[in-house]
Motif scaffolding. Sequence first.
Motif, short mmCIF file in Angstrom:
data_model
loop_
_atom_site.label_atom_id
_atom_site.label_comp_id
_atom_site.label_asym_id
_atom_site.label_seq_id
_atom_site.Cartn_x
_atom_site.Cartn_y
_atom_site.Cartn_z
N MET A 1 0.85 -1.21 0.00
CA MET A 1 0.00 0.00 0.00
C MET A 1 0.88 1.25 0.00
O MET A 1 1.78 1.40 0.84
N GLU A 2 0.58 2.14 -0.93
CA GLU A 2 1.32 3.41 -1.02
C GLU A 2 1.12 4.20 0.27
O GLU A 2 0.00 4.38 0.72
N LEU A 3 2.24 4.63 0.87
CA LEU A 3 2.14 5.27 2.17
C LEU A 3 2.66 6.71 2.15
O LEU A 3 1.99 7.63 2.61
N TRP A 4 3.86 6.91 1.62
CA TRP A 4 4.48 8.24 1.75
C TRP A 4 5.21 8.58 0.46
O TRP A 4 6.11 7.85 0.05
N ASN A 5 4.80 9.68 -0.16
CA ASN A 5 5.43 10.14 -1.41
C ASN A 5 6.42 11.26 -1.13
O ASN A 5 6.08 12.21 -0.43
N HIS A 6 7.60 11.14 -1.70
CA HIS A 6 8.60 12.22 -1.62
C HIS A 6 8.86 12.69 -3.05
O HIS A 6 9.48 11.98 -3.84
N VAL A 7 8.38 13.89 -3.35
CA VAL A 7 8.51 14.42 -4.71
C VAL A 7 9.65 15.44 -4.74
O VAL A 7 9.68 16.33 -3.89
N THR A 8 10.56 15.29 -5.69
CA THR A 8 11.54 16.36 -5.90
C THR A 8 10.99 17.25 -7.00
O THR A 8 11.02 16.89 -8.18
N MET A 9 10.43 18.38 -6.59
CA MET A 9 9.82 19.31 -7.55
C MET A 9 10.94 19.99 -8.31
O MET A 9 11.65 20.85 -7.76
N SER A 10 11.14 19.59 -9.54
CA SER A 10 12.31 20.07 -10.30
C SER A 10 11.93 20.86 -11.54
O SER A 10 12.77 21.58 -12.07
N TYR A 11 10.72 20.67 -12.05
CA TYR A 11 10.35 21.26 -13.34
C TYR A 11 8.99 21.94 -13.28
O TYR A 11 8.18 21.64 -12.40
N ARG A 12 8.75 22.79 -14.28
CA ARG A 12 7.41 23.30 -14.54
C ARG A 12 7.01 22.77 -15.92
O ARG A 12 7.77 22.88 -16.87
N ARG A 13 5.83 22.13 -15.98
CA ARG A 13 5.39 21.65 -17.30
C ARG A 13 4.52 22.71 -17.96
O ARG A 13 3.66 23.30 -17.34
N HIS A 14 4.79 22.96 -19.24
CA HIS A 14 4.04 23.97 -20.00
C HIS A 14 2.93 23.31 -20.81
O HIS A 14 2.88 22.08 -20.93
N ASP A 15 2.09 24.17 -21.42
CA ASP A 15 0.96 23.66 -22.22
C ASP A 15 1.39 22.71 -23.32
O ASP A 15 0.68 21.77 -23.67
N ASP A 16 2.57 22.97 -23.92
CA ASP A 16 3.03 22.11 -25.02
C ASP A 16 3.73 20.84 -24.48
O ASP A 16 4.38 20.13 -25.23
N ARG A 17 3.60 20.59 -23.18
CA ARG A 17 4.15 19.41 -22.49
C ARG A 17 5.65 19.50 -22.26
O ARG A 17 6.26 18.58 -21.70
N SER A 18 6.29 20.60 -22.67
CA SER A 18 7.73 20.71 -22.44
C SER A 18 7.99 20.95 -20.95
O SER A 18 7.12 21.44 -20.22
N LEU A 19 9.18 20.58 -20.51
CA LEU A 19 9.57 20.75 -19.11
C LEU A 19 10.63 21.84 -19.01
O LEU A 19 11.63 21.80 -19.74
N GLU A 20 10.39 22.79 -18.10
CA GLU A 20 11.39 23.83 -17.86
C GLU A 20 11.89 23.65 -16.42
O GLU A 20 11.08 23.54 -15.49
N PRO A 21 13.23 23.62 -16.22
CA PRO A 21 13.70 23.45 -14.84
C PRO A 21 13.24 24.62 -13.97
O PRO A 21 13.24 25.76 -14.42
#
Length: 411
Positions: free
Chosen positions: A190-210
């Motif tokens: 069972m999924e218990l604890w998520n650790h997300v490294t927020m590294s990018y912003r996703r744009h409308d065109d699906r591209s990722l910007e750091p």
Amino acid sequence: MDATETIQTFLEFFADLGHQVVPGSSLVPPDGDPVLFTTAGMHPLTRYLEGLPHPQGRRLAGVQRCLRTTDLDEVGDDRHLTVFQMLGSWSLGDYDGPRSLRWGWELLTDRLGIGRDRLHATVFGGDEQAGPDLASWRTWTELGVPVEPLGPDNWWSNGPTGPCGPDSELFAWTGDGPPQGTPGTDQRWMELWNHVTMSYRRHDDRSLEPLPQRSVDTGMGLERLLMVVQGQPSVFGCDVFRPWTTALTGLWQPDQRSLRLLADHLRSSIVIIGDGITPSNTGRGYVLRRLIRRALTVLWRPDSTRTLDDLPASLVEQTLTQFGRHEGIGLVREVLRGEERRFRGLLSRGRTVLAQFGPGQPLTEADLRYLHQTHGLPPELVTELLDEPHAQAGPPHHRRCPDIAAGRTRD
Ligand code: SER
């Protein structure tokens, strides 16, 4: 360890590590936020995860009430709830993901006493846009924790655009006997604890910007944690649900599935009303309406004289208090009473209208449209009415309720 002690242990652990405790926010997101409800602890912190300095500093922790309609059809199983509390910790451009994983491991095993052999980690295994999360992978390996690389499930985002990043998740074994398989191969993890490294912003065109700074966003469902810490087979067995189980069993003796649905939907409704929402035909009010009506449908199936007025005021009060609200009992009871009255009226009109359709004749799409548009009877309600023992018309075409967030009713 009960819920209060568990929350305290979590917050004190992070306070000792220099985190400031942020107060929980409403289920209603701030103006301008496109989502219907707060679905994660990071939600009220989005602007800060994107780089705005937070007035309380770079290390934060807290408890946030959350609502997820995506899990609605799963409510009643051992682990899904509509409204729940999320324990969270955040590094806003301060320490990195591996640091967070090490602290998380220490808290779960040393402070909360979860057996090391009952935990399994997963990491983001990489895709065409971002490489595998090697830093988290290495950290788990160094700690001696079994780790599995997975795909899109381990990429966390709050929506199609906005801050996002690789997510390393800790799973707890909930099966009988020793753990088997991996989170990707055995549902009993069972999924218990998520650790997300927020590294990018996703744009409308699906591209990722750091992002200008890397942050860490962690979230752990309180009720799931309690289930593990208290050795319960389901979230409904943990201490926060005990007053619900006692009250509902005393009042109505529901079977197990009905008990779970009633406890989840009514508890959720109380919290939503506590945040100032009233039933309506669109948006947040519609979600609330569907929750109350689903609960009433289950409640009335064996006996239509039952009423939510019988819910003890102390249960409403306890629920509001647990979610950080210290007033509103009167309002909650009034809103529940009003919606019950409206639904009762609609059902009674619906039975009269449906009696006009001949027995044994399945309803067509056109019939369903007519019933909805002319009489305000949505298809899911028609389905429920036709399922009643003395229904006049033939079997309905639609057995499944449409998604709560997608449909609308007229009343
Ligand atoms: N945002 C992540 C989640 O909701 C971690 O908090 O799981």
